[in-house]
Design an enzyme around this catalytic site. Structure first.
Site, PDB file in Angstrom:
ATOM      1  N   CYS A 181       0.824  -1.219   0.000  1.00 12.84           N
ATOM      2  CA  CYS A 181       0.000   0.000   0.000  1.00 12.84           C
ATOM      3  C   CYS A 181       0.852   1.261   0.000  1.00 12.84           C
ATOM      4  O   CYS A 181       1.698   1.454   0.884  1.00 12.84           O
ATOM      5  CB  CYS A 181      -0.928  -0.003   1.225  1.00 12.84           C
ATOM      6  SG  CYS A 181      -1.871   1.525   1.377  1.00 12.84           S
ATOM      7  N   ARG A 196       0.130   4.630   3.058  1.00  8.80           N
ATOM      8  CA  ARG A 196       0.256   4.351   4.489  1.00  8.80           C
ATOM      9  C   ARG A 196       0.624   5.526   5.373  1.00  8.80           C
ATOM     10  O   ARG A 196       0.662   5.400   6.593  1.00  8.80           O
ATOM     11  CB  ARG A 196       1.245   3.204   4.703  1.00  8.80           C
ATOM     12  CG  ARG A 196       0.685   1.879   4.290  1.00  8.80           C
ATOM     13  CD  ARG A 196       1.674   0.770   4.552  1.00  8.80           C
ATOM     14  NE  ARG A 196       2.624   0.585   3.456  1.00  8.80           N
ATOM     15  CZ  ARG A 196       3.772  -0.065   3.561  1.00  8.80           C
ATOM     16  NH1 ARG A 196       4.142  -0.540   4.740  1.00  8.80           N
ATOM     17  NH2 ARG A 196       4.553  -0.227   2.512  1.00  8.80           N
ATOM     18  N   TRP A 243      -9.310   5.988  -0.046  1.00 11.95           N
ATOM     19  CA  TRP A 243      -9.739   6.639  -1.285  1.00 11.95           C
ATOM     20  C   TRP A 243      -8.874   6.107  -2.418  1.00 11.95           C
ATOM     21  O   TRP A 243      -7.835   5.472  -2.195  1.00 11.95           O
ATOM     22  CB  TRP A 243      -9.625   8.168  -1.179  1.00 11.95           C
ATOM     23  CG  TRP A 243      -8.286   8.645  -0.709  1.00 11.95           C
ATOM     24  CD1 TRP A 243      -7.164   8.869  -1.465  1.00 11.95           C
ATOM     25  CD2 TRP A 243      -7.927   8.951   0.651  1.00 11.95           C
ATOM     26  NE1 TRP A 243      -6.133   9.287  -0.668  1.00 11.95           N
ATOM     27  CE2 TRP A 243      -6.567   9.346   0.630  1.00 11.95           C
ATOM     28  CE3 TRP A 243      -8.611   8.931   1.870  1.00 11.95           C
ATOM     29  CZ2 TRP A 243      -5.881   9.722   1.796  1.00 11.95           C
ATOM     30  CZ3 TRP A 243      -7.936   9.291   3.025  1.00 11.95           C
ATOM     31  CH2 TRP A 243      -6.590   9.686   2.982  1.00 11.95           C
ATOM     32  N   GLU A 272      -5.198   3.459 -10.274  1.00 14.01           N
ATOM     33  CA  GLU A 272      -5.878   2.181 -10.016  1.00 14.01           C
ATOM     34  C   GLU A 272      -7.060   2.007 -10.968  1.00 14.01           C
ATOM     35  O   GLU A 272      -7.336   0.921 -11.451  1.00 14.01           O
ATOM     36  CB  GLU A 272      -6.406   2.123  -8.572  1.00 14.01           C
ATOM     37  CG  GLU A 272      -5.340   2.211  -7.519  1.00 14.01           C
ATOM     38  CD  GLU A 272      -5.946   2.030  -6.125  1.00 14.01           C
ATOM     39  OE1 GLU A 272      -6.259   3.053  -5.498  1.00 14.01           O
ATOM     40  OE2 GLU A 272      -6.119   0.881  -5.684  1.00 14.01           O
TER      41      GLU A 272
HETATM   42  N1  ARG Z   1      -6.855  -1.525  -6.777  1.00 10.60           N
HETATM   43  C1  ARG Z   1      -8.149  -1.799  -6.245  1.00 10.60           C
HETATM   44  C2  ARG Z   1      -9.217  -1.304  -7.221  1.00 10.60           C
HETATM   45  O1  ARG Z   1      -8.899  -0.668  -8.175  1.00 10.60           O
HETATM   46  C3  ARG Z   1      -8.360  -1.142  -4.896  1.00 10.60           C
HETATM   47  C4  ARG Z   1      -7.310  -1.435  -3.843  1.00 10.60           C
HETATM   48  C5  ARG Z   1      -7.350  -0.496  -2.659  1.00 10.60           C
HETATM   49  N2  ARG Z   1      -7.085   0.839  -3.073  1.00 10.60           N
HETATM   50  C6  ARG Z   1      -7.133   1.920  -2.274  1.00 10.60           C
HETATM   51  N3  ARG Z   1      -6.890   3.081  -2.817  1.00 10.60           N
HETATM   52  N4  ARG Z   1      -7.406   1.831  -0.993  1.00 10.60           N
HETATM   53  O2  ARG Z   1     -10.394  -1.478  -7.044  1.00 10.60           O
END
Ligand code: ARG
Length: 374
Positions: free
Chosen positions: A62, A65, A229, A234
């Site tokens: 992560c 953090r 968030w 991602e």
């Molecule tokens: N990578 C995952 C997604 O796109 C989420 C993982 C957690 N990500 C976060 N920003 N807390 O759905």
């Protein structure tokens, strides 16, 4: 489940030491008695709180953090019915979303006999069509057909939110549809390309991971959904872009009039940039918190420095920390970390609907995997 006093001791000592609390031995003998009498022990609310924060701080993959100490913990260990659990999951979504000012939160349920089957609380269905192609999210095809088998009425759209599947003991799993008005989503548009919104792309606002096991002091919480968030990549460089996910780069490149037969014109790179711009622009416009990868990398480096100041070594998984965009322009790219797995932590587990054999073959060598933890 037999609790392990050694693991309990390690965690309780760390909790007392980091918070400068006195009389750790009293608490340890209390726990020892409890384990001797009942086979397990119950964390006090403040121990659970700190344990959850440590599990985040120890999450090697992560990048977010820096904010570990602001995690909010919803202690839901007393809940015992499917409906109560579903209500608590809805409250989690509302609390986390907070009208766009997203709060990082984990909801912890009774460690025994409660299963939530979903990978994330909000996730889009994927349907395998007759011609072999997939409508929706290809990653969710297996879970989607499982839900349909359980009686879920599918819509066969590109962005259908999946139902929540909850199982108590070994009873039949129960399906719940999330009401539409509590699922925050952001429709995507681009600051300069007006055709972008006609692609009808969107994504949900809050990622709430619900398929990982939270382990604190030797106790495993199989249902402990947690959320933060999004970082824009991602959604824009992975969920909507990966060829094995929504695979939208060719479509965007075509709209940009790029020749997708020529690698050398870097059409994927152009399309990725446009998609990332659209995600950041649309989330900002909708007032939904999101972080870009440059800021996330800076925040992570700040976390590393703060940890060093406290004489703690940051463990991290380089291949996950480095964002999938502009990598070498980010400071995290140029660093190396130890990838040792510390406790407390969040671990992967196999999907509940899979058979034992499938579980073995997929995960037996992964250090993060709970089936191989003991
Ligand atoms: N990578 C995952 C997604 O796109 C989420 C993982 C957690 N990500 C976060 N920003 N807390 O759905």
């Amino acid at each position: 489940m037999q609790a392990d006093f050694k693991r309990a001791t390690e965690f309780i000592q760390q909790y007392y030491q980091e918070n400068k609390l006195a009389n750790v031995d009293d608490r340890l003998s209390e726990i020892q008695n409890e384990i001797e009498l009942s086979g397990t022990y119950t964390l006090r609310n403040e121990e659970l709180n700190y344990g959850c924060k440590l599990a985040w701080r120890n999450s090697n993959r992560c990048i977010g953090r820096l904010f570990w100490n602001s995690l909010k913990i919803k202690d839901k260990r007393e809940l015992t019915s499917e409906l109560q659990i579903f209500e608590a999951l809805k409250s989690h979504i509302k609390y986390a979303f907070n009208k766009g000012k997203i709060r990082s939160v984990v909801s912890v349920f009774n460690p025994q006999n409660i299963k939530v089957y979903n990978q994330q609380l909000i996730r889009y269905a994927g349907y395998r069509l007759k011609d072999g192609s997939v409508k929706g999210d290809p990653e969710m095809v297996e879970f989607t057909s499982y839900c349909i088998k359980l009686g879920w009425k599918a819509n066969f759209g590109e962005f259908d939110v999946l139902p929540i599947v909850i199982q108590l003991h070994d009873y039949k799993p129960v399906l719940f549809d999330l009401p539409k008005d509590i699922i925050p989503e952001v429709k995507l548009e681009h600051p300069r390309y007006s055709w972008f919104k006609d692609l009808k792309l969107k994504w949900y606002a809050v990622p709430i991971i619900s398929n990982m096991v939270l382990e604190i002091g030797g106790i495993q919480y199989h249902t402990a959904p947690f959320s933060g968030w999004y970082m824009s990549t991602e959604i824009a460089s992975r969920n909507l872009a990966d060829s094995f996910r929504y695979n939208k780069l060719p479509l965007i490149a075509e709209n940009l009039d790029l020749d997708i037969s020529k690698n050398k014109i870097l059409w994927k790179d152009h399309a990725l940039l446009v998609l990332n711009e659209a995600v950041l622009y649309s989330f900002e416009k909708a007032g939904v918190q999101i972080v870009d990868h440059h800021s996330a990398s800076e925040q992570f480096m700040k976390f590393v420095k703060l940890e060093q100041k406290n004489d703690r070594e940051v463990t991290a998984d380089w291949s996950w920390i480095v964002p999938p965009m502009a990598s070498a322009s980010l400071e995290v790219f140029h660093k190396e970390w130890n990838n040792q797995v510390k406790s407390p932590n969040f671990y992967y587990r196999s999907p509940f609907w899979q058979s034992g054999e499938e579980k073995q073959s997929q995960h037996s060598k992964c250090p993060f995997h709970i089936d191989s933890m003991h």
